[in-house]
Enzyme design. Structure first.
Site, PDB file in Angstrom:
ATOM      1  N   GLY A  48       0.777  -1.230   0.000  1.00 23.92           N
ATOM      2  CA  GLY A  48       0.000   0.000   0.000  1.00 23.92           C
ATOM      3  C   GLY A  48       0.807   1.278   0.000  1.00 23.92           C
ATOM      4  N   LYS A  49       2.043   1.236  -0.494  1.00 29.01           N
ATOM      5  CA  LYS A  49       2.882   2.449  -0.493  1.00 29.01           C
ATOM      6  C   LYS A  49       2.287   3.534  -1.385  1.00 29.01           C
ATOM      7  CE  LYS A  49       6.502   0.377  -2.050  1.00 29.01           C
ATOM      8  NZ  LYS A  49       5.905  -0.983  -2.218  1.00 29.01           N
ATOM      9  N   LEU A  51      -0.763   3.877  -2.519  1.00 23.61           N
ATOM     10  CA  LEU A  51      -2.059   4.361  -2.052  1.00 23.61           C
ATOM     11  C   LEU A  51      -1.893   5.324  -0.879  1.00 23.61           C
ATOM     12  CD1 LEU A  51      -4.254   1.132  -2.255  1.00 23.61           C
ATOM     13  CD2 LEU A  51      -4.183   3.068  -3.836  1.00 23.61           C
ATOM     14  N   GLU A  74       6.467   4.737 -12.167  1.00 27.52           N
ATOM     15  CA  GLU A  74       6.006   3.402 -12.571  1.00 27.52           C
ATOM     16  C   GLU A  74       4.662   3.443 -13.278  1.00 27.52           C
ATOM     17  OE1 GLU A  74       7.894   0.162  -9.503  1.00 27.52           O
ATOM     18  OE2 GLU A  74       6.084   1.205  -8.880  1.00 27.52           O
ATOM     19  N   LYS A 219      11.163   5.706  12.591  1.00 25.95           N
ATOM     20  CA  LYS A 219      12.006   6.867  12.908  1.00 25.95           C
ATOM     21  C   LYS A 219      11.199   8.137  12.719  1.00 25.95           C
ATOM     22  CE  LYS A 219      16.046   9.208  10.875  1.00 25.95           C
ATOM     23  NZ  LYS A 219      17.100   9.084   9.829  1.00 25.95           N
ATOM     24  N   HIS A 225       6.512   9.596  19.061  1.00 25.33           N
ATOM     25  CA  HIS A 225       5.610   8.929  18.147  1.00 25.33           C
ATOM     26  C   HIS A 225       5.380   7.503  18.645  1.00 25.33           C
ATOM     27  CE1 HIS A 225       9.669   7.867  16.801  1.00 25.33           C
ATOM     28  NE2 HIS A 225       9.150   6.730  16.376  1.00 25.33           N
ATOM     29  N   THR A 288     -26.988 -22.148  25.472  1.00 21.79           N
ATOM     30  CA  THR A 288     -27.370 -21.631  26.789  1.00 21.79           C
ATOM     31  C   THR A 288     -28.253 -20.389  26.695  1.00 21.79           C
ATOM     32  OG1 THR A 288     -25.229 -20.480  26.852  1.00 21.79           O
ATOM     33  CG2 THR A 288     -25.395 -22.570  28.039  1.00 21.79           C
ATOM     34  N   GLU A 314     -22.670 -15.910  13.169  1.00 22.82           N
ATOM     35  CA  GLU A 314     -23.087 -17.309  13.130  1.00 22.82           C
ATOM     36  C   GLU A 314     -24.421 -17.502  12.422  1.00 22.82           C
ATOM     37  OE1 GLU A 314     -23.082 -18.724  17.125  1.00 22.82           O
ATOM     38  OE2 GLU A 314     -20.956 -19.214  17.103  1.00 22.82           O
TER      39      GLU A 314
END
Length: 606
Positions: A48-49, A51, A74, A219, A225, A288, A314
């Site tokens: 995802g770089k 994006l 690219e 970093k 951070h 139950t 479920e």
């Protein structure tokens, strides 16, 4: 020598931040990327770089009024525009309005020839023109490997990399530069992470056939951070990073209580139900009644006019609605009115984080007051124990921040200790209700008890949980010397106790009748004695009156005879006009005197 202490008056210099607009990323970075500095985003294929970089540009142009330049090596402009359209990004419209410039630089190593010294001067000219044409504040270079693929000289490569990052800083733009992940280093060349002020690593891994993307800020110069690895996902609205929020535990709380829809359960909780905004865990083995209690909880919320969001992993919504008919619970009217919404999916549909992001999106869109997850264990099984607990923590924090009351059901395997199997998740919950199968006398019956309820008094007794076509009820289980009895054993014991009570009542009634008979006999005997007494007393009065009369007559006659004989007057002075002095005093003692006429004594004429 110890370092100088900072005085309280000295202002704290904050590093300028550039918000990305990406959900969760600004929270991790405490405000965004370093403004006016380059940030390196590296990772493998499909993580995802591109994006992330695209959303950084789009959010800047649409939310923060910061134009941007996207220089791609690219993908062409048409390809990039088509790829991000699925995320809701109108890149072509932003380009047309002059807020974004997309510049595709075609570099093919086989088509280029190196003559003389290699530098990036041409790239700087081209990039500088694009920045100045729209006054760009943000720049993306995607990706560096293509740009430097034809450079055989590593020394030249390092020199031009440093020059590129320095030029971006001098230009004063906030840059995001993408790079491919190296084998032993963050990037292939191993230099970009050192010259970048901020480094973000993306990862796309597969565990147990479930793919999950992760993000980590390796970093960040000049600021604090989050250093943990955070899962993120790519949805139809862009990227969303899912950090563990609200680490300070500063949620607002409410004193309002809401009913569960089961009156006897409310009575076990002090008669008022749960606190609004609390998180509730409902644990039990299969069969139950967890879904039934959850449906009653949803029904009670909808009756109050509150929106309820029901996540089922479920059963389908139609199956839940149909099954609730068997206990007289009607949910479809609330579905039609828009108060109740079901979201059902198989846990294997996607990964843990995708499920969580989907739930966040549904909650944000529907704005419910109550959220039910049935069962939460279906999601927790998709990851490790720590990942499952982290997912539940993020979901609970998100719901508590919005004062949303949440009910989570947990499926426990038979034979496992409930307290041990759910100890990790239950510590996150404000209330914990346990449902168990109680076996005895050839039967399996349901019992319910409140294991914990923070901030409220609650019953510590086991109650039997009954399900019938008229609804559900919580009744007192029989607890005696023989233990806990439920079902037919409880009913039989209650019948025996009722029979014993009835026998005691009948014995008491018989004794009461016997005592009444004896009392009546005694009263008749007393009445007879009183009648005899009154008869004899009347006879005694009659005799006393006769004696008095005779004495008086005798005295009168003696007086008359004395006067005829001219006897002494003093002889007759002591003669009573009513009773002769010769009558004994005890002759009439104690005899009731009735009214009678006093006999008069006439003076004899001389």
């Amino acid at each position: 020598m110890s370092p100088p202490r900072r005085t309280s008056a000295a202002p704290v210099q904050q590093l300028p931040k550039c918000p990305t607009g990406i959900q969760g990323l600004d929270e991790i970075t405490s405000g965004g990327l370093p403004r006016g500095r380059p940030t390196l985003v590296c990772g493998g294929a499909g993580c995802g770089k591109t994006l992330l970089a695209t959303e950084f540009i789009v959010r800047g142009a649409t939310r923060f009024n910061e134009p941007g330049v996207f220089m791609a090596f690219e993908e062409t402009e048409a390809e990039l525009t088509a790829n991000v359209a699925s995320l809701g990004f109108d890149l072509a419209g932003l380009v047309k309005s002059g807020k974004v410039v997309v510049d595709y630089v075609h570099i093919e190593p086989g088509e280029t020839q190196s003559t003389g010294a290699y530098d990036l001067e041409g790239l700087f000219v081209r990039l500088n023109y694009a920045i100045d044409s729209i006054g760009a504040k943000r720049v993306v270079l995607d990706t560096l490997e293509v740009l430097f693929a034809s450079l055989p000289n590593e020394t030249c490569l390092r020199s031009e990399l440093r020059r590129l990052f320095r030029w971006l800083k001098q230009k004063g733009v906030t840059a995001v530069i993408t790079a491919e992940r190296g084998r032993e280093q963050f990037t292939r060349h191993g230099l970009e992470e050192y010259v970048s002020d901020c480094v973000i690593v993306l990862d796309h891994r597969v565990n147990d056939q479930i793919a999950t993307r992760h993000l980590r800020v390796v970093k960040y110069r000049g600021t604090l951070h989050g250093t943990n690895e955070f899962p993120f996902l790519i949805g139809d609205e862009g990227l969303s990073v899912l950090p563990i929020t609200s680490l300070g535990l500063n949620h607002e709380v409410s004193r309002e209580r809401i009913a569960t829809g089961i009156p006897r359960l409310d009575a076990m909780l002090g008669g008022q139900g749960f606190f609004r905004g609390s998180s509730i865990l409902l644990t039990g083995t299969a069969g139950t009644g967890k879904t039934i209690i959850s449906s009653n909880f949803a029904h009670a919320a909808c009756k109050r006019g509150e929106r309820t969001l029901f996540f089922s992993f479920e059963e389908s919504p139609n199956q839940i609605v149909r099954n609730m008919h068997s206990i007289g619970l009607r949910l479809e009217p609330f579905v039609k009115r828009g108060l109740l919404r079901f979201r059902s999916a198989r846990p294997s549909l996607c990964g843990l984080e995708m499920h969580l992001a989907t739930m966040f999106r549904e909650i944000e869109a529907f704005k419910p007051a109550v959220v039910i997850v049935d069962p939460i264990t279906s999601l927790m099984d998709l990851g490790t124990t720590s990942e499952g607990k982290g997912m539940v923590t993020r979901l609970i924090d998100y719901l508590k921040a919005g004062q949303v009351t949440s009910l989570f059901t947990s499926l426990t395997q038979a034979g496992h200790a409930l307290q041990q199997s759910e100890a990790g998740m239950s510590s996150l919950m404000d209330a914990w209700i346990l449902l168990q199968d109680f076996e005895g006398n050839g039967e399996r019956n349901r019992v319910l008890y409140v294991l914990k309820a923070r901030g409220m008094g609650h019953s510590n007794q086991i109650r039997e949980f009954l399900i019938s076509d008229h609804g559900i009820d919580v009744v007192d289980a029989y607890i005696g010397a023989s233990g806990v009895l439920t079902g037919s054993a409880r009913a039989a014991q209650n019948s025996l106790e009722k029979a014993a009570v009835l026998a005691s009542q009948q014995e008491a009634a018989q004794l009461e009748r016997e005592v009444e008979r004896k009392r009546a006999t005694l009263e008749r005997h007393i009445s007879g004695l009183r009648s005899d007494y009154e008869t004899e007393a009347a006879e005694l009065r009659r005799i006393a009156e006769q004696v008095g009369t005779r004495t008086f007559v005798l005295g009168a006659e003696r007086a008359a005879s004395g006067r005829l004989r001219q006897a002494d007057v003093s002889v007759f002075a002591n003669v009573s006009p009513n009773v002769s002095a010769d009558v004994p005093a005890n002759a009439i003692a104690g005899v009731p005197r009735g009214p009678r006429a006093k006999p008069t004594l006439k003076k004899a004429s001389r």
